[in-house]
Design an enzyme around this catalytic site. Structure first.
Site, PDB file in Angstrom:
ATOM      1  N   ASN A  26      17.536  60.069  57.945  1.00  0.00           N
ATOM      2  CA  ASN A  26      16.997  61.355  57.490  1.00  0.00           C
ATOM      3  C   ASN A  26      17.236  62.390  58.583  1.00  0.00           C
ATOM      4  O   ASN A  26      16.592  62.360  59.630  1.00  0.00           O
ATOM      5  CB  ASN A  26      15.505  61.203  57.199  1.00  0.00           C
ATOM      6  CG  ASN A  26      14.887  62.474  56.642  1.00  0.00           C
ATOM      7  OD1 ASN A  26      15.457  63.555  56.718  1.00  0.00           O
ATOM      8  ND2 ASN A  26      13.685  62.344  56.093  1.00  0.00           N
ATOM      9  N   CYS A  29      12.439  69.525  55.881  1.00  0.00           N
ATOM     10  CA  CYS A  29      13.546  68.879  55.172  1.00  0.00           C
ATOM     11  C   CYS A  29      14.071  69.718  54.010  1.00  0.00           C
ATOM     12  O   CYS A  29      15.207  69.528  53.570  1.00  0.00           O
ATOM     13  CB  CYS A  29      13.126  67.500  54.668  1.00  0.00           C
ATOM     14  SG  CYS A  29      12.682  66.354  55.988  1.00  0.00           S
ATOM     15  N   HIS A  72      18.648  65.568  49.292  1.00  0.00           N
ATOM     16  CA  HIS A  72      18.173  65.331  50.655  1.00  0.00           C
ATOM     17  C   HIS A  72      18.194  63.828  50.898  1.00  0.00           C
ATOM     18  O   HIS A  72      17.685  63.047  50.092  1.00  0.00           O
ATOM     19  CB  HIS A  72      16.756  65.887  50.805  1.00  0.00           C
ATOM     20  CG  HIS A  72      16.077  65.464  52.069  1.00  0.00           C
ATOM     21  ND1 HIS A  72      16.697  65.534  53.297  1.00  0.00           N
ATOM     22  CD2 HIS A  72      14.838  64.981  52.297  1.00  0.00           C
ATOM     23  CE1 HIS A  72      15.859  65.108  54.231  1.00  0.00           C
ATOM     24  NE2 HIS A  72      14.724  64.756  53.635  1.00  0.00           N
TER      25      HIS A  72
END
Length: 323
Positions: A280, A114, A250
């Site tokens: 996500n 990520c 993020h």
């Protein structure tokens, strides 16, 4: 004079299939309200059968090139952040390079889960300021739906597929925080925390594996480390949270986003939030959010942007950009 990597264009791509929270109610002990209250996610996109990470990344790249008014062969370097490449090798980046028709540049992947886009952006910035590339295409692309355990309600409802891309171009600056472009980056990792977020398979073990996560531990580390890296990146260029127009974090979980913003001292009215629509998307989430922020008119030329992300490794990082 100081060379700066200035954002010339931005674009994104999302697969056609939209999956609402209610779809998970058919197979899991969960509800739309349970998912929303714990993550802020309402829907996400899943890639179609046969649609690969390189397909998503190439589509986002085309949109970024169009926004920049450039052709594929105007690009010297392609850096792709992904943990879900089509093949073990060659790199996803070279596959995107071929799909775009770029024949003059070089391409490579960066894998920091990520945090991947923060790492890719730092690498592309270094290529430009060192004079190795005049223009770079930085892409975050993921198909995390391919590594989910569909029986684990604590993870499979959180992730989605997508891609985002930025075109960076070398420009002369004065070496101050008033310059446009990437002003600073900050990268970190700590391999001691591998077991709180990982995929339990890989090439050398000859297994495929699915994502495993200790949610509470990830949350605890995320808020502390994201605020720390953002402050570090701002300190490097003599800026504070008061100078920031937009935080583009993020997009993992709305509670992490809110807690990090509070720790940074930035109100949520200065945070670009897309997690409700995309879930996500790992390395794709920051460039996706940047592209959406430009598309909606939130992000404008001259704005100071802070991006920050954390992922498996643990790996985390940030960047300060004057748009």
């Amino acid at each position: 004079m100081t060379l700066r990597a200035v954002v010339k264009g931005v674009g994104h791509y999302l697969p056609e299939r939209v999956v609402s929270n209610s779809e998970f109610e058919k197979t899991l002990d969960t509800t739309d309200e349970w998912i929303k209250s714990r993550s802020g996610i309402e829907r996400r996109h899943f890639a179609a059968p046969g649609e690969t990470t390189s397909n998503l990344g190439a589509a986002a790249a085309r949109n970024a090139l169009k926004h920049a008014g450039l052709d594929a062969n105007d690009i010297d370097a392609i850096v792709v952040a992904t943990s879900t490449a089509d093949l073990t090798f060659p790199s996803c980046a070279t596959m995107i390079q071929n799909e775009l028709g770029n024949t003059k540049g070089f391409a490579f992947d960066v894998q920091a889960v990520c945090a991947g886009f923060a790492y890719a952006l730092a690498n592309a910035n270094a290529l430009i300021v060192s004079g190795q590339a005049e223009r770079a295409l930085v892409i975050g692309a993921e198909t995390f739906s391919r590594i989910m355990d569909w029986t684990d309600r604590s993870t499979c409802v959180l992730f989605g597929d997508g891609a985002g891309a930025l075109v960076l171009e070398a420009h002369d600056g004065n070496g101050t925080s008033d310059d446009r472009g990437i002003l600073s980056t900050d990268l970190n990792s700590d391999g001691r925390y591998k077991d709180i977020l990982y995929v339990d398979g890989g090439v050398s073990t000859q297994t495929t594996g699915v994502l495993k996560m200790q949610g509470k531990e990830v949350f605890r580390h995320a808020v502390e480390k994201l605020a720390q890296t953002a402050h570090t990146a701002l300190d490097k260029v003599g800026l504070t949270a008061d100078d920031v127009n937009w935080v583009v974090p993020h997009q993992a979980n709305i509670r992490i986003i809110q807690s990090t913003a509070k720790k940074l001292g930035v109100g949520m009215d200065r945070v670009v939030v897309t997690v409700q629509d995309h879930g996500n998307t790992s390395a794709a989430s920051i460039p996706l959010a940047l592209s959406v922020g430009v598309e909606t008119g939130q992000i404008k030329e001259g704005d100071v942007i802070v991006t920050e992300a954390i992922g498996g490794g643990l790996a985390w990082g940030s960047a300060v950009i004057r748009w």
